[in-house]
Motif scaffolding. Structure first.
Motif, mmCIF file in Angstrom:
data_model
loop_
_atom_site.group_PDB
_atom_site.id
_atom_site.type_symbol
_atom_site.label_atom_id
_atom_site.label_comp_id
_atom_site.label_asym_id
_atom_site.label_seq_id
_atom_site.Cartn_x
_atom_site.Cartn_y
_atom_site.Cartn_z
ATOM 1 N N ALA A 199 -3.722 8.418 1.630
ATOM 2 C CA ALA A 199 -2.981 9.544 1.059
ATOM 3 C C ALA A 199 -2.868 9.351 -0.444
ATOM 4 O O ALA A 199 -2.604 8.227 -0.909
ATOM 5 N N ASP A 200 -3.089 10.411 -1.194
ATOM 6 C CA ASP A 200 -2.939 10.336 -2.650
ATOM 7 C C ASP A 200 -1.506 9.973 -3.007
ATOM 8 O O ASP A 200 -0.557 10.479 -2.416
ATOM 9 N N GLY A 201 -1.351 9.117 -4.009
ATOM 10 C CA GLY A 201 -0.014 8.752 -4.461
ATOM 11 C C GLY A 201 0.688 7.740 -3.577
ATOM 12 O O GLY A 201 1.871 7.465 -3.777
ATOM 13 N N ASN A 202 -0.012 7.158 -2.602
ATOM 14 C CA ASN A 202 0.572 6.101 -1.761
ATOM 15 C C ASN A 202 0.113 4.758 -2.330
ATOM 16 O O ASN A 202 -1.074 4.425 -2.241
ATOM 17 N N PRO A 203 1.017 3.964 -2.937
ATOM 18 C CA PRO A 203 0.581 2.725 -3.594
ATOM 19 C C PRO A 203 -0.076 1.731 -2.641
ATOM 20 O O PRO A 203 -0.896 0.912 -3.066
ATOM 21 N N HIS A 204 0.275 1.797 -1.344
ATOM 22 C CA HIS A 204 -0.326 0.868 -0.386
ATOM 23 C C HIS A 204 -1.820 1.114 -0.200
ATOM 24 O O HIS A 204 -2.543 0.237 0.274
ATOM 25 N N CYS A 205 -2.263 2.327 -0.551
ATOM 26 C CA CYS A 205 -3.677 2.645 -0.370
ATOM 27 C C CYS A 205 -4.561 1.974 -1.420
ATOM 28 O O CYS A 205 -5.775 1.849 -1.230
ATOM 29 N N ILE A 206 -3.979 1.560 -2.543
ATOM 30 C CA ILE A 206 -4.771 0.898 -3.578
ATOM 31 C C ILE A 206 -5.409 -0.370 -3.025
ATOM 32 O O ILE A 206 -6.604 -0.629 -3.216
ATOM 33 N N LYS A 207 -4.613 -1.166 -2.310
ATOM 34 C CA LYS A 207 -5.127 -2.449 -1.825
ATOM 35 C C LYS A 207 -6.237 -2.270 -0.791
ATOM 36 O O LYS A 207 -7.225 -3.004 -0.792
ATOM 37 N N VAL A 208 -6.079 -1.291 0.122
ATOM 38 C CA VAL A 208 -7.085 -1.145 1.183
ATOM 39 C C VAL A 208 -8.393 -0.589 0.619
ATOM 40 O O VAL A 208 -9.484 -0.969 1.068
ATOM 41 N N LEU A 209 -8.311 0.313 -0.352
ATOM 42 C CA LEU A 209 -9.526 0.838 -0.960
ATOM 43 C C LEU A 209 -10.252 -0.241 -1.752
ATOM 44 O O LEU A 209 -11.485 -0.326 -1.728
ATOM 45 N N ALA A 210 -9.477 -1.070 -2.474
ATOM 46 C CA ALA A 210 -10.092 -2.172 -3.217
ATOM 47 C C ALA A 210 -10.755 -3.166 -2.262
ATOM 48 O O ALA A 210 -11.863 -3.647 -2.513
ATOM 49 N N ALA A 211 -10.077 -3.481 -1.160
ATOM 50 C CA ALA A 211 -10.639 -4.409 -0.180
ATOM 51 C C ALA A 211 -11.908 -3.836 0.446
ATOM 52 O O ALA A 211 -12.895 -4.554 0.665
ATOM 53 N N LEU A 212 -11.897 -2.539 0.738
ATOM 54 C CA LEU A 212 -13.061 -1.899 1.342
ATOM 55 C C LEU A 212 -14.259 -1.965 0.396
ATOM 56 O O LEU A 212 -15.382 -2.303 0.809
ATOM 57 N N GLU A 213 -14.014 -1.698 -0.877
ATOM 58 C CA GLU A 213 -15.102 -1.712 -1.863
ATOM 59 C C GLU A 213 -15.627 -3.137 -2.079
ATOM 60 O O GLU A 213 -16.832 -3.367 -2.159
ATOM 61 N N LEU A 214 -14.705 -4.098 -2.174
ATOM 62 C CA LEU A 214 -15.114 -5.485 -2.429
ATOM 63 C C LEU A 214 -15.901 -6.090 -1.279
ATOM 64 O O LEU A 214 -16.815 -6.885 -1.486
ATOM 65 N N VAL B 62 -6.290 -9.506 -3.994
ATOM 66 C CA VAL B 62 -6.355 -8.047 -3.927
ATOM 67 C C VAL B 62 -5.002 -7.464 -3.557
ATOM 68 O O VAL B 62 -4.521 -6.507 -4.160
ATOM 69 N N VAL B 63 -4.365 -8.040 -2.528
ATOM 70 C CA VAL B 63 -3.095 -7.516 -2.042
ATOM 71 C C VAL B 63 -2.005 -7.633 -3.104
ATOM 72 O O VAL B 63 -1.255 -6.680 -3.363
ATOM 73 N N LEU B 64 -1.883 -8.794 -3.734
ATOM 74 C CA LEU B 64 -0.838 -8.971 -4.743
ATOM 75 C C LEU B 64 -1.110 -8.134 -5.988
ATOM 76 O O LEU B 64 -0.192 -7.536 -6.565
ATOM 77 N N TRP B 65 -2.367 -8.102 -6.401
ATOM 78 C CA TRP B 65 -2.702 -7.301 -7.587
ATOM 79 C C TRP B 65 -2.372 -5.837 -7.350
ATOM 80 O O TRP B 65 -1.766 -5.172 -8.195
ATOM 81 N N ALA B 66 -2.774 -5.316 -6.202
ATOM 82 C CA ALA B 66 -2.533 -3.902 -5.910
ATOM 83 C C ALA B 66 -1.046 -3.587 -5.820
ATOM 84 O O ALA B 66 -0.597 -2.520 -6.239
ATOM 85 N N ALA B 67 -0.254 -4.522 -5.269
ATOM 86 C CA ALA B 67 1.194 -4.309 -5.176
ATOM 87 C C ALA B 67 1.813 -4.209 -6.564
ATOM 88 O O ALA B 67 2.701 -3.382 -6.814
ATOM 89 N N LEU B 68 1.324 -5.032 -7.494
ATOM 90 C CA LEU B 68 1.925 -5.083 -8.830
ATOM 91 C C LEU B 68 1.335 -4.063 -9.795
ATOM 92 O O LEU B 68 1.934 -3.773 -10.840
ATOM 93 N N TYR B 69 0.163 -3.516 -9.468
ATOM 94 C CA TYR B 69 -0.543 -2.668 -10.432
ATOM 95 C C TYR B 69 0.292 -1.508 -10.970
ATOM 96 O O TYR B 69 0.366 -1.294 -12.192
ATOM 97 N N PRO B 70 0.952 -0.700 -10.129
ATOM 98 C CA PRO B 70 1.700 0.448 -10.684
ATOM 99 C C PRO B 70 2.763 0.044 -11.691
ATOM 100 O O PRO B 70 3.033 0.789 -12.643
ATOM 101 N N LEU B 71 3.369 -1.120 -11.514
ATOM 102 C CA LEU B 71 4.420 -1.566 -12.433
ATOM 103 C C LEU B 71 3.836 -2.213 -13.685
ATOM 104 O O LEU B 71 4.174 -1.846 -14.812
ATOM 105 N N LEU B 72 2.948 -3.185 -13.509
ATOM 106 C CA LEU B 72 2.447 -3.935 -14.657
ATOM 107 C C LEU B 72 1.521 -3.105 -15.540
ATOM 108 O O LEU B 72 1.282 -3.472 -16.701
#
Length: 907
Positions: free
Chosen positions: A28-43, A165-175
């Protein structure tokens, strides 16, 4: 679910996935949890269709609310935890998880993620950047310390892992938000840039946030309220489901129902303790200590809860589990604080120690704290053992000699101990820093470094004077300490704050620590050149654990010089951590006498009284000697300490009343249907979580399992309505019997799991149900087993309410009494007030105390009659008796009872 929680699922689906091919990922767009799964899928190069869904779209069929991201596997099953999806993708790509990555994923889910979500709410919805940074300070500092020790560019290896990937994605919107100031954090920033430099991570962030930053998250955050505390996660990383519930498989349900139906088999009862408790071959030998309270005052609830109560809960639990456990504590009696208290009360220091040691012991006994031995430090054994450790350190070259500058109060005519000088922190400018450490920034301080120092006794400004002292050479022991800490924190259960505080001490390198003081009241230094001095309390006091054990048994060395067979748990408030994790271990390591060192260090946060510090002088807070005078049972305090759900057993205990009223006091026949089996399986699962959590000393989280068991049972009763079905035909009556029988068995289990928290209430429940004595050990053995301990035909006793309800008026009186509001406001008395004043002369406190108990007893009787739907005439008679007792109580308290009577007449 997170970490290795998909391991069982992987076994059954990995082959299918590799062979069958396509999966489908819902985001879903705008769901921060989706950043990590998309990054993992691509990697990982996973072959997977991706579909964007709305926040309201339900993807997982058995959920009643939308969940994303979700991964549909080829066999039709779903993964719906972001961390589990990421780990799954890495696993099937051949990049297997390690213990290190699993630990990082556990930390992200339980510590980092709750703080991140709370901070995102503050930034995106409230614009509170400073407050958000404060929430993130502790987890980011912890990450900074861990990364700074790394010899690899990423968290666990030379290459990116699922944890990165998981930690980076969790922190990305803030940092990545320019308005969010996280501080310097060089190691975190470097790691964050390295991971974020990967094209897969950049693509994932752009796809979810669409270049809008935290603004893109508003819709998601509005639909997902922030939580102030980490959510409960299973230590075994079991599957998460709706509202954090475990999704029951058919196999689990049938297995749980089968085990339950087999009932109580031969099970060893918990054996009675025989003193002295000593380590035994082949047993789990647990030595448990709670920080020694200062003897110079009455302990308040903050002191009691801070270490003593938590340790007591764990000690009771350990004994129920069959561990060979010794729980010791005692009063810390040396030092300036005792000297000052003695001066205030016109007594000698030993007299003040004798007086308050008895006060402490009496209060802990009332709170049902079940020490094996409660001792003290003013003993010959303390002197012998402390001086022996001193000489061993001296002989091995771990002591230094130096002349130091100290603060001396000329008004009080003495050098000031660290805790008796206060001033402005030279580092962060906190105005109430102590002479040894700043509570705000955590930095170590030498008292002479304080700005604008004050003697806390007389408020005069002290002067600087020189004095020669002995120091423990901590730098010389630092390498050995770090080796031991790596082993202890790696294998033991240390709370996050204990780890953080310990690493903050080591971060800048250790410095020599003074172990002597210019005082008279303390353990004497046996060295000829220092015979006028005593040992500094934080060298001396922890040795009290050893000397108290030695006063308990002459075979104390079997506990304290036996690290191969003994596990040591230390419980304390967080300000005591450095002395238990650095100073005391260094003393024992340097003594080189095979001492038992702490394996598990549990530090609790401070407890305030309604957001205010406890203060005896200002009348703020509940102190131990006051608690029992309120007429409230100690078990009530114990439960309220951990939870606000005081009535967690009440609905289930109604089932006991149904047994008495409808089934002649005997548990009815139980014919289980699918709903009954599902309840049994849910309760069985919560019991397993309870045991796994308490085994890891997660005391508050384990209490949530108790509340969940109660909730499951209460909902089961409410849905099935046995009080209605009992009035129906044979089928309905049979159903009412099954529901009632299963419910009283759930109540019996609740009495078992409540035992560590509320021992008296727990035993009362089992007495009312006449439960077999072996039910406790049977259900708490191994990993936990919910069994039918009250089979059909079992006769129960009289079931009645467990607590007197606290009325609003009583609560307000208590709040004023303990909130520093005891001062009366002078006003012109009315006629009614004058009448009350005349009654006040005849107040009888002793009679009031007796009547309070009678009112509570009669109130319980009334509630019991109402719950049992007794005849109205019987209820009315009991109510009249209750009102008469209340009237007598009002007179005994010097009050006018008429307003209560008028109020009743209006009704």
């Amino acid at each position: 679910m997170h970490c290795v929680c998909v391991s069982k699922l992987l076994l059954s689906t990995l082959k299918c996935v590799l062979c069958a091919g396509q999966m489908k990922l819902y985001i879903a767009d705008g769901n921060p949890h989706c950043i990590k799964v998309l990054a993992a899928l691509e990697l990982t190069g996973g072959k997977c269709d991706t579909e964007v869904v709305s926040h309201e779209e339900k993807v997982v069929p058995h959920f009643t609310h939308p969940v994303s991201p979700a991964l549909l596997l080829p066999d039709g099953q779903h993964l719906f935890s972001p961390n589990s999806i990421c780990q799954y993708l890495f696993d099937i790509s051949g990049q297997k998880a390690t213990d290190a990555t699993n630990q990082w994923l556990e930390w992200e889910a339980t510590n980092l993620q709750p703080a991140v979500l709370q901070s995102l709410h503050m930034v995106a919805l409230q614009g509170k950047h400073v407050e958000a940074a404060a929430v993130m300070k502790e987890p980011l500092n912890w990450l900074e310390q861990s990364l700074s020790k790394n010899n690899t560019p990423f968290l666990t290896a030379e290459a990116v892992s699922v944890a990165d990937v998981v930690l980076w994605a969790a922190l990305y919107p803030l940092l990545s938000d320019s308005g969010f100031d996280a501080g310097e954090l060089r190691s975190v920033r470097g790691w964050f840039q390295r991971v974020g430099g990967l094209e897969a991570c950049q693509t994932a962030a752009r796809r979810v946030l669409q270049g809008k930053g935290v603004e893109a998250l508003k819709t998601f955050l509005q639909k997902h309220p922030a939580t102030q505390t980490p959510r409960r996660d299973s230590p075994t990383n079991a599957t998460e489901a709706e509202d954090g519930e475990h999704v029951m498989t058919v196999e689990e349900i049938e297995e749980a129902a089968q085990i339950w139906s087999e009932g109580l088999k031969a099970s060893p009862a918990v054996t009675e303790r025989k003193h002295p408790v000593l380590p035994q071959e082949g047993k789990r030998n647990v030595l448990l200590t709670s920080a020694l309270p200062y003897v110079n005052n009455v302990p308040h609830l903050g002191n009691i809860i801070g270490c003593v109560l938590s340790a007591d809960v764990f000690a009771r639990y350990g004994r129920l589990r069959g561990w060979n456990l010794l729980y010791i504590c005692g009063t810390d009696e040396y030092g300036t604080a005792t000297e000052n208290k003695a001066r205030e009360e016109g007594l000698m220091p030993q007299e003040i120690c004798d007086k308050y040691h008895a006060v402490h012991a009496d209060i802990y006994q009332w709170f049902q704290i079940d020490f094996d031995f409660f001792g003290r430090t003013t003993t010959e054994r303390q002197t012998e053992i402390a001086q022996d450790i001193f000489w061993r350190l001296h002989e091995r070259g771990f002591l230094l000699e130096d002349t130091v500058e100290q603060l001396r109060c000329e008004s009080c005519q003495r050098f000031l101990a660290d805790r008796f000088v206060e001033g402005e922190c030279p580092h962060c400018r906190y105005p109430e820093a102590r002479g040894d450490q700043c509570d705000k920034c955590g930095r170590l301080i030498n008292a002479v470094e304080l700005r604008n120092p004050q003697c806390k006794v007389c408020k005069e400004t002290p002067v600087i004077r020189s004095s020669k002292h002995l120091f423990l050479n901590l730098p010389k022991l630092e390498d050995e300490l770090e080796q031991w800490l790596d082993k202890s924190t790696g294998s033991g259960d240390w709370t996050a704050n204990a780890r953080h505080i310990t690493h903050s001490w080591l971060r800048d390198g250790l410095k020599p620590r003074c172990i002597t003081r210019d005082l008279r009241w303390g353990t004497p230094v046996p060295h000829e050149e220092y015979k006028e001095k005593v040992f500094y309390v934080w060298f001396d006091a922890p040795i009290g654990y050893l000397s108290i054990t030695a006063n308990y048994t002459d075979q104390w060395e079997k506990w304290w010089k036996n690290p191969q067979q003994v596990e040591l748990y230390n419980f304390m408030a967080k300000d005591n951590v450095p002395f238990h994790s650095v100073v005391f271990p260094c003393s024992l390591l340097g003594a080189q006498d095979n001492y038992t060192l702490v394996n598990h260090l549990i530090a609790t946060e401070y407890l305030n009284y309604e957001d205010t510090k406890f203060s005896k002088s200002r009348g703020v807070g509940v102190f131990g000697d006051m608690a029992k005078d309120t007429g409230i049972p100690s078990d009530f305090y114990l439960l309220c300490t951990f939870s606000s759900h005081q009535s967690c057993c009440w609905s289930l205990l109604r089932a006991g009343m149904f047994v008495s009223k409808f089934f002649d006091g005997c548990v009815p026949e139980m014919l289980l249907n699918e709903d009954d089996k599902r309840l049994i399986a849910e309760v069985h699962w919560e019991l397993k979580q309870y045991i796994q959590l308490l085994d890891k000393v997660r005391i508050r989280d384990a209490l949530k399992c108790i509340l969940n068991i109660s909730r499951h049972g209460n909902q089961y009763i409410q849905v099935n309505e046995p009080w209605k079905k009992i009035k129906g035909g044979d089928g309905d009556r049979q159903r009412a019997g099954t529901v009632t029988g299963v419910s009283v068995n759930v109540a019996c289990l609740l009495s078992v799991v409540l035992e560590p928290y509320m021992p008296s209430v727990s035993r009362t429940i089992r007495q009312q149900l006449q439960a077999p004595p072996t039910c406790v050990s049977a259900m708490l053995q191994n990993t936990g087993t919910f069994i039918c301990t009250l089979p059909a035909g079992h006769c129960i006793g009289t079931v009645s309410p467990l607590f007197q309800k606290l009325e609003n008026e009583q609560i307000e009186v208590l709040r004023k009494r303990f909130g520093g509001q005891q001062t009366r406001v002078e006003t012109k008395p009315s006629a009614g007030a004058a009448q009350n004043a005349s009654v006040n002369v005849n107040a009888d406190p002793e009679r009031a105390k007796q009547l309070t108990a009678l009112v509570a007893e009669q109130g319980n009787k009334v509630r019991g009659l109402k719950a049992q739907k007794a005849e109205q005439s019987v209820i009315d008679e009991a109510v009249e008796a209750l009102l008469d007792l209340k009237k007598q109580l009002s007179l005994a308290e010097g009050k006018n009872p008429e307003p209560a009577a008028q109020k009743r007449k209006k009704k």
